[in-house]
Design a protein around this motif. Structure first.
Motif, PDB file in Angstrom:
ATOM      1  N   SER A 131       0.824  -1.208   0.000  1.00 63.18           N
ATOM      2  CA  SER A 131       0.000   0.000   0.000  1.00 63.18           C
ATOM      3  C   SER A 131       0.858   1.257   0.000  1.00 63.18           C
ATOM      4  CB  SER A 131      -0.926   0.002   1.215  1.00 63.18           C
ATOM      5  OG  SER A 131      -1.817  -1.085   1.169  1.00 63.18           O
ATOM      6  N   VAL A 132       1.898   1.261   0.808  1.00 65.94           N
ATOM      7  CA  VAL A 132       2.794   2.418   0.848  1.00 65.94           C
ATOM      8  C   VAL A 132       3.452   2.633  -0.518  1.00 65.94           C
ATOM      9  CG1 VAL A 132       4.939   3.311   1.832  1.00 65.94           C
ATOM     10  CG2 VAL A 132       3.215   2.291   3.324  1.00 65.94           C
ATOM     11  N   ALA A 133       3.855   1.541  -1.161  1.00 67.54           N
ATOM     12  CA  ALA A 133       4.458   1.659  -2.491  1.00 67.54           C
ATOM     13  C   ALA A 133       3.485   2.274  -3.483  1.00 67.54           C
ATOM     14  CB  ALA A 133       4.921   0.275  -2.969  1.00 67.54           C
ATOM     15  N   VAL A 134       2.223   1.828  -3.443  1.00 63.85           N
ATOM     16  CA  VAL A 134       1.214   2.373  -4.352  1.00 63.85           C
ATOM     17  C   VAL A 134       0.946   3.838  -4.034  1.00 63.85           C
ATOM     18  CG1 VAL A 134      -1.206   2.227  -5.050  1.00 63.85           C
ATOM     19  CG2 VAL A 134       0.149   0.150  -4.820  1.00 63.85           C
ATOM     20  N   LEU A 135       0.874   4.198  -2.745  1.00 64.99           N
ATOM     21  CA  LEU A 135       0.616   5.585  -2.363  1.00 64.99           C
ATOM     22  C   LEU A 135       1.740   6.509  -2.817  1.00 64.99           C
ATOM     23  CD1 LEU A 135      -0.856   5.103   1.227  1.00 64.99           C
ATOM     24  CD2 LEU A 135      -2.082   5.876  -0.813  1.00 64.99           C
ATOM     25  N   ILE A 136       2.979   6.084  -2.648  1.00 62.08           N
ATOM     26  CA  ILE A 136       4.119   6.909  -3.078  1.00 62.08           C
ATOM     27  C   ILE A 136       4.090   7.095  -4.595  1.00 62.08           C
ATOM     28  CG2 ILE A 136       6.632   6.998  -3.256  1.00 62.08           C
ATOM     29  CD1 ILE A 136       6.756   5.553  -0.564  1.00 62.08           C
ATOM     30  N   LYS A 137       3.866   6.004  -5.315  1.00 59.72           N
ATOM     31  CA  LYS A 137       3.800   6.090  -6.770  1.00 59.72           C
ATOM     32  C   LYS A 137       2.639   6.984  -7.207  1.00 59.72           C
ATOM     33  CE  LYS A 137       2.949   3.261 -10.880  1.00 59.72           C
ATOM     34  NZ  LYS A 137       2.687   1.889 -11.376  1.00 59.72           N
ATOM     35  N   SER A 138       1.483   6.840  -6.569  1.00 60.62           N
ATOM     36  CA  SER A 138       0.310   7.644  -6.922  1.00 60.62           C
ATOM     37  C   SER A 138       0.566   9.125  -6.674  1.00 60.62           C
ATOM     38  CB  SER A 138      -0.917   7.180  -6.134  1.00 60.62           C
ATOM     39  OG  SER A 138      -1.221   5.833  -6.420  1.00 60.62           O
ATOM     40  N   LEU A 139       1.259   9.448  -5.589  1.00 57.22           N
ATOM     41  CA  LEU A 139       1.554  10.845  -5.282  1.00 57.22           C
ATOM     42  C   LEU A 139       2.466  11.454  -6.342  1.00 57.22           C
ATOM     43  CD1 LEU A 139       1.271  13.196  -3.294  1.00 57.22           C
ATOM     44  CD2 LEU A 139       3.251  12.287  -2.054  1.00 57.22           C
ATOM     45  N   ILE A 140       3.454  10.708  -6.781  1.00 58.38           N
ATOM     46  CA  ILE A 140       4.379  11.211  -7.811  1.00 58.38           C
ATOM     47  C   ILE A 140       3.642  11.404  -9.138  1.00 58.38           C
ATOM     48  CG2 ILE A 140       6.442  10.637  -9.145  1.00 58.38           C
ATOM     49  CD1 ILE A 140       7.460   9.130  -6.665  1.00 58.38           C
TER      50      ILE A 140
END
Length: 439
Positions: free
Chosen positions: A43-52
């Motif tokens: 989830s953290v990986a997806v959130l970081i990618k989504s923010l970028i």
């Protein structure tokens, strides 16, 4: 009200205690809980990618997006090694927890569950070449190792471990001299039970494939898993699980843990499917997930009570307890209020304790159904504050912040009349305090 409490205590409490003591259900709950680091990492990986990506699309930060490409690539690797393989990690944990609950070698149980699962999914995949679909034999589709294979992991992983446990209990293992290293002794003793379990599971898969022409995992996905996931998206199911969770908690039993097999097998599967879709930039398939249940329903159940007491209560003991419990309640730690007030077996607080989460869940379900907020796309820890948790879970949707604040306001308004009623109860009318064990 007293009659209702007595009826629930007589009929519901024994059922809750029975559910909380079933070793298989406890092991299934622990298996889902132990995979939390994997789902949180993905989830953290997806959130970081989504923010970028959002910074590039919505704010025009093109240079920032280009600079952060190594981070995006790293997040893709993390996602592929975590949530994309969720069923694989789950079946290992499921076998380990079940074997440990039955007091046999947990490592052998984990390996047996994994082997049983891998035998039950298709060992072929399809490759698209233009408009043609080419079948590739001896190749596993990674989707089967994610949420698609969850029910296969639960059923055949559990079957393999059950057969292994029966073999161990029947003393079918080899007896080895004690002077050998412990690891070798355990391996030799587990060899025959594991072998028998895997051959039985393999034989069942062969018979099933011969009769139906399908792998069991593919059949189970079509016949059971997809209909159950669809059933779990219904409003009645969401309300029923929420109500049961609160009822169990009212009697001092951890409702989330007692219903974890239901929440995990249906809503956790839906949640991981949403996470996979978000990582791949696809449409989010499921409206309600296990994180939806937590962040919009039962997690911050005592924070509204604390606020209501600080706003309206004139009782010194209640206000003192609320001040002490405020900081824990912000991070969804409810025990100070559950056992200190107490809420458990307190007839004054039975209705708001049940109605407030039901109202919150209903409002969140309606808003999500109408598309007023994003569907949950990430897993967040239970200790995340009620307003921040939905914002992150819904992939940085500001409307989730508004919904969280509205839910908090609604819950406070539900609690207020009962807080004022509690003020009028003197020391003689003070509800009995029960300190019951959590399960």
């Amino acid at each position: 009200m007293t009659r209702l409490i007595d009826w629930l205590e007589r009929y519901l409490l024994p059922l809750a205690n029975d559910l909380a003591s079933v070793r298989w259900l406890v092991a299934l709950r622990d298996a889902f809980v132990s995979t939390l680091p994997i789902s949180l990492t993905g989830s953290v990986a997806v959130l970081i990618k989504s923010l970028i990506v959002a910074a590039d699309r919505n704010w025009g930060w093109h240079v920032f997006y280009q600079v952060m490409q190594p981070t995006v690539a790293t997040c893709n690797f993390v996602w592929r090694g975590s949530v994309a393989m969720f069923a694989l990690f789950f079946v290992l944990s499921w076998g380990y927890q079940l074997a440990r609950a039955c007091e046999v070698d947990p490592l052998a149980g984990a390996m047996t569950a994994l082997c049983s699962f891998m035998m039950s999914i298709a060992n072929y995949s399809y490759l698209l070449q233009g408009n043609k679909r080419v079948k590739l034999n001896q190749a596993f589709n990674i989707k089967q190792l994610s949420t698609t294979g969850m029910f296969t992991a639960i059923l055949f992983g559990g079957l393999g471990v059950a057969l292994y446990i029966l073999g161990v209990k029947a003393r079918l293992g080899l007896r080895i001299q004690s002077q050998m290293p412990p690891a070798q002794v355990a391996a030799f003793e587990a060899a025959i039970p594991v072998m028998l379990a895997l051959f039985i599971v393999g034989g069942l898969n062969y018979l099933f494939q011969t009769i139906t022409g399908q792998y069991f995992g593919d059949w189970l996905l079509e016949i059971i898993q997809l209909p159950l996931l669809k059933l779990g998206q219904g409003f009645v199911m969401v309300i029923a699980v929420t109500a049961l969770t609160q009822l169990f908690w009212f009697f001092g039993i951890n409702g989330s843990s007692a219903l974890a097999p239901v929440v995990g097998s249906i809503w956790a599967t839906a949640q991981n499917a949403n996470l996979l879709a978000a990582a791949n930039g696809h449409k989010i398939p499921y409206l309600w997930t296990s994180t939806s249940f937590v962040v919009f329903g039962v997690s911050g159940v005592c924070l509204p009570l604390v606020i209501a007491i600080l706003l309206a209560s004139k009782r010194g003991d209640h206000r003192t307890l609320a001040k002490v419990a405020l900081a824990p309640a912000v991070f969804n730690v409810n025990e100070p209020m559950l056992y200190g007030m107490p809420i458990i077996l307190n007839p004054v607080y039975f209705l708001p304790f049940t109605l407030a989460p039901l109202a919150n869940v209903s409002l969140a379900y309606l808003a999500t159904r109408l598309g007023w907020v994003n569907r949950v796309q990430a897993s967040v820890p239970n200790i995340m504050p009620p307003v921040i948790g939905p914002y992150l879970a819904c992939n940085y949707d500001w409307r989730a912040l508004v919904l969280s604040l509205l839910n908090l306001l609604v819950a406070v308004l539900i609690w207020l009349p009962f807080v004022k009623a509690a003020d009028k109860i003197g020391s003689q009318g003070e509800p009995r305090r029960f300190f019951m064990p959590q399960y």
